[in-house]
Design an enzyme around this catalytic site. Sequence first.
Site, PDB file in Angstrom:
ATOM      1  N   LYS A   1       0.869  -1.172   0.000  1.00 28.91           N
ATOM      2  CA  LYS A   1       0.000   0.000   0.000  1.00 28.91           C
ATOM      3  C   LYS A   1       0.913   1.232   0.000  1.00 28.91           C
ATOM      4  CE  LYS A   1      -2.657   3.348   1.447  1.00 28.91           C
ATOM      5  NZ  LYS A   1      -2.117   4.560   0.844  1.00 28.91           N
TER       6      LYS A   1
ATOM      7  N   GLU B   1       8.222  16.674  15.530  1.00 26.80           N
ATOM      8  CA  GLU B   1       8.743  16.327  14.204  1.00 26.80           C
ATOM      9  C   GLU B   1       8.194  17.320  13.184  1.00 26.80           C
ATOM     10  OE1 GLU B   1       7.355  12.690  12.188  1.00 26.80           O
ATOM     11  OE2 GLU B   1       9.444  12.328  11.631  1.00 26.80           O
TER      12      GLU B   1
ATOM     13  N   GLU C   1       7.716   1.267  11.914  1.00 21.67           N
ATOM     14  CA  GLU C   1       8.831   2.217  11.738  1.00 21.67           C
ATOM     15  C   GLU C   1       8.205   3.609  11.684  1.00 21.67           C
ATOM     16  OE1 GLU C   1      11.900   1.387  11.744  1.00 21.67           O
ATOM     17  OE2 GLU C   1      12.009  -0.703  11.107  1.00 21.67           O
TER      18      GLU C   1
ATOM     19  N   CYS D   1      12.944  10.545   7.875  1.00 18.87           N
ATOM     20  CA  CYS D   1      12.527  10.150   9.225  1.00 18.87           C
ATOM     21  C   CYS D   1      13.642  10.330  10.241  1.00 18.87           C
ATOM     22  CB  CYS D   1      12.043   8.712   9.219  1.00 18.87           C
ATOM     23  SG  CYS D   1      13.256   7.567   8.574  1.00 18.87           S
TER      24      CYS D   1
HETATM   25  P1  NAD Z   1       1.444   8.676   7.321  1.00 14.72           P
HETATM   26  O1  NAD Z   1       1.447   7.986   8.629  1.00 14.72           O
HETATM   27  O2  NAD Z   1       0.481   9.763   7.102  1.00 14.72           O
HETATM   28  O3  NAD Z   1       1.174   7.628   6.141  1.00 14.72           O
HETATM   29  C1  NAD Z   1       1.969   6.462   5.984  1.00 14.72           C
HETATM   30  C2  NAD Z   1       1.157   5.428   5.212  1.00 14.72           C
HETATM   31  O4  NAD Z   1       0.027   5.065   6.004  1.00 14.72           O
HETATM   32  C3  NAD Z   1       0.624   5.930   3.874  1.00 14.72           C
HETATM   33  O5  NAD Z   1       0.659   4.891   2.933  1.00 14.72           O
HETATM   34  C4  NAD Z   1      -0.821   6.286   4.217  1.00 14.72           C
HETATM   35  O6  NAD Z   1      -1.698   6.201   3.111  1.00 14.72           O
HETATM   36  C5  NAD Z   1      -1.162   5.228   5.243  1.00 14.72           C
HETATM   37  N1  NAD Z   1      -2.257   5.619   6.153  1.00 14.72           N
HETATM   38  C6  NAD Z   1      -2.684   6.871   6.444  1.00 14.72           C
HETATM   39  N2  NAD Z   1      -3.740   6.820   7.297  1.00 14.72           N
HETATM   40  C7  NAD Z   1      -3.956   5.512   7.552  1.00 14.72           C
HETATM   41  C8  NAD Z   1      -4.888   4.818   8.374  1.00 14.72           C
HETATM   42  N3  NAD Z   1      -5.807   5.449   9.101  1.00 14.72           N
HETATM   43  N4  NAD Z   1      -4.827   3.466   8.413  1.00 14.72           N
HETATM   44  C9  NAD Z   1      -3.887   2.802   7.720  1.00 14.72           C
HETATM   45  N5  NAD Z   1      -2.977   3.405   6.912  1.00 14.72           N
HETATM   46  C10 NAD Z   1      -3.013   4.746   6.831  1.00 14.72           C
HETATM   47  O7  NAD Z   1       2.956   9.153   7.081  1.00 14.72           O
HETATM   48  P2  NAD Z   1       3.525   9.988   5.843  1.00 14.72           P
HETATM   49  O8  NAD Z   1       3.055  11.395   5.978  1.00 14.72           O
HETATM   50  O9  NAD Z   1       3.265   9.249   4.568  1.00 14.72           O
HETATM   51  O10 NAD Z   1       5.101   9.888   6.123  1.00 14.72           O
HETATM   52  C11 NAD Z   1       5.766  10.719   7.014  1.00 14.72           C
HETATM   53  C12 NAD Z   1       5.995  10.018   8.338  1.00 14.72           C
HETATM   54  O11 NAD Z   1       6.644   8.767   8.136  1.00 14.72           O
HETATM   55  C13 NAD Z   1       6.907  10.797   9.256  1.00 14.72           C
HETATM   56  O12 NAD Z   1       6.402  10.778  10.562  1.00 14.72           O
HETATM   57  C14 NAD Z   1       8.223  10.029   9.191  1.00 14.72           C
HETATM   58  O13 NAD Z   1       9.057  10.181  10.297  1.00 14.72           O
HETATM   59  C15 NAD Z   1       7.744   8.634   9.030  1.00 14.72           C
HETATM   60  N6  NAD Z   1       8.787   7.789   8.455  1.00 14.72           N
HETATM   61  C16 NAD Z   1       9.412   6.866   9.248  1.00 14.72           C
HETATM   62  C17 NAD Z   1      10.435   6.087   8.725  1.00 14.72           C
HETATM   63  C18 NAD Z   1      11.149   5.055   9.573  1.00 14.72           C
HETATM   64  O14 NAD Z   1      11.807   4.191   9.010  1.00 14.72           O
HETATM   65  N7  NAD Z   1      11.042   5.096  10.882  1.00 14.72           N
HETATM   66  C19 NAD Z   1      10.820   6.246   7.393  1.00 14.72           C
HETATM   67  C20 NAD Z   1      10.167   7.198   6.623  1.00 14.72           C
HETATM   68  C21 NAD Z   1       9.133   7.965   7.154  1.00 14.72           C
END
Ligand code: NAD
Length: 505
Positions: free
Chosen positions: A198, A406, A273, A307
């Site tokens: 996804k 963040e 993550e 991240c």
């Molecule tokens: P997000 O949490 O908004 O979305 C991540 C994924 O989850 C997307 O595919 C999104 O469509 C999906 N999603 C959103 N709402 C959902 C729900 N209610 N149920 C299930 N899935 C859902 O994050 P983002 O804005 O895409 O990415 C930024 C964040 O990701 C930052 O907080 C960053 O730190 C984190 N990140 C962490 C790592 C790591 O390895 N720790 C790496 C990259 C990014």
Amino acid sequence: MDQTIERYFSDFSVPADVRSFVARPIGHFIEGKEEAATSDQIDLVEPFTGQRLTGLASGSAEDVDRAVRSARQALDGPWGRMPALERQRLILRLAEMMEADADFLAHLEAIDVGKSITDARNIDVPGAIANFQYFAGWTSKLDGRTTGAVALPGETLTYTIKEPVGVVAAIVPWNFPLQILSWKLAAALACGCTIVCKPSEQTPLSAMRLAFLASQAGFPEGVINVVNGFGHVIGQALAAHPGVDKLTFTGSTPVGTAVGKTALDTMKRLTLELGGKSPVIVTGKADLQNAAQAILSGIFLNSGQVCDAGSRVYVQDSAHDELIELLRIGAEALTIGPGLDPTARITPLVSALHRGRVLNHIETAHTQGAALVTGESASGDRREDGILRPTIFNRCAETMDILREEVFGPVLAIGTFSDIDAAVARANTGDFGLAAAVYSEDVNETIHLSRRLKAGNIYVNAHGLIDPTMPFGGLGASGFGKDMGPEQLDGFLSTKSVYVQVRDA
Ligand code: NAD
């Protein structure tokens, strides 16, 4: 396609096959083939022009169900019976096809995320390929153990078997769409699992290309599926689906927490993550030229949308003035431009919505009294191309949000310390624990600090190094479980214990 995007693509000679790939509606990839987008579509927006690129399928729980059934059939079918060395050959074949397709993939990342095409060419695509190459070798090394039972009467043969955990759901964010997906896919495939991916609804292009390349490489249908749509629909349906055995999620802490709770209702295995607010300690013994360069790349790579970005620096008093000046000069020298411009280091943020969120953080920092060194002022004077200038705040107190929250944008917050214990205490404040960095030429000092800092990943005299052999993952609000390294394999395997009572001869 809109004229402005046409002009942008012409200015940077985007190849015709890339243009047609990004112009057609994006559907799903299920049972080994791409499905056309249905009538419900989400606008896919190009970050530099702010124009609509194409439409993305807004999938449903039924689409998720079809994809999960397709993954289950592949697991029960040819993929599940495939010898390990054949699996290895297929994964290596996919890596070769990605190498041949590298420039295409780099264009997709630059167009979809708005990121620097130079970074996509040098970091995202080779990083993803290296992951497949590394994990391919693990297919043939997933051995169990024969144990010598120590507390059983008579003679027994006791051994363990490693089995694929089953159908994996991989939910990934928009900042490194290809690379983070490869972190999930490579290890899951090596372990013999099948996958439903996804991607973020903002950046689905490279996942669709990867699924296509995998089918060309000869993966049986159903091994890799991609379902597109909103997170709260597709992500939620995957987290709740009883046919999914393991959920591996990368994204924000609030969404990860909610997704994790849903996944536990059906007792899925879970890797999370999540976000970070990674501290950087610069001691008086640091090589400040090196430190400044690494700190700048640690916060401004991908325009701060990383991240483990080193987003808060604690510098020892004696090094403060020189470091601030080096950082200011370095930040102001970074070239600003659209992602497709190979010379641009700072490129548009992924969306106007996200840019607005980052601006709110900047405005709060001004309001709370942080001192602007360079970058975005409180009053406006904004560019209109989705870009935010690299912004550095000095004199940040622990009470300020800019040191705690963040931001996920090109914003660095700096505080000072006089003794090392105070630096450690400030660095270890807060709920996140993804990464931390230490700058010092005193090797003992770096080893002590590395031990005392609460984070899953520690960088010494560098920032953001990633290697497939090294597990990546956080502590606390940054989640649990690991991507990459042999440690990741356990997340995609289950261990079966077998006891054989041996009769007398
Ligand atoms: P997000 O949490 O908004 O979305 C991540 C994924 O989850 C997307 O595919 C999104 O469509 C999906 N999603 C959103 N709402 C959902 C729900 N209610 N149920 C299930 N899935 C859902 O994050 P983002 O804005 O895409 O990415 C930024 C964040 O990701 C930052 O907080 C960053 O730190 C984190 N990140 C962490 C790592 C790591 O390895 N720790 C790496 C990259 C990014």
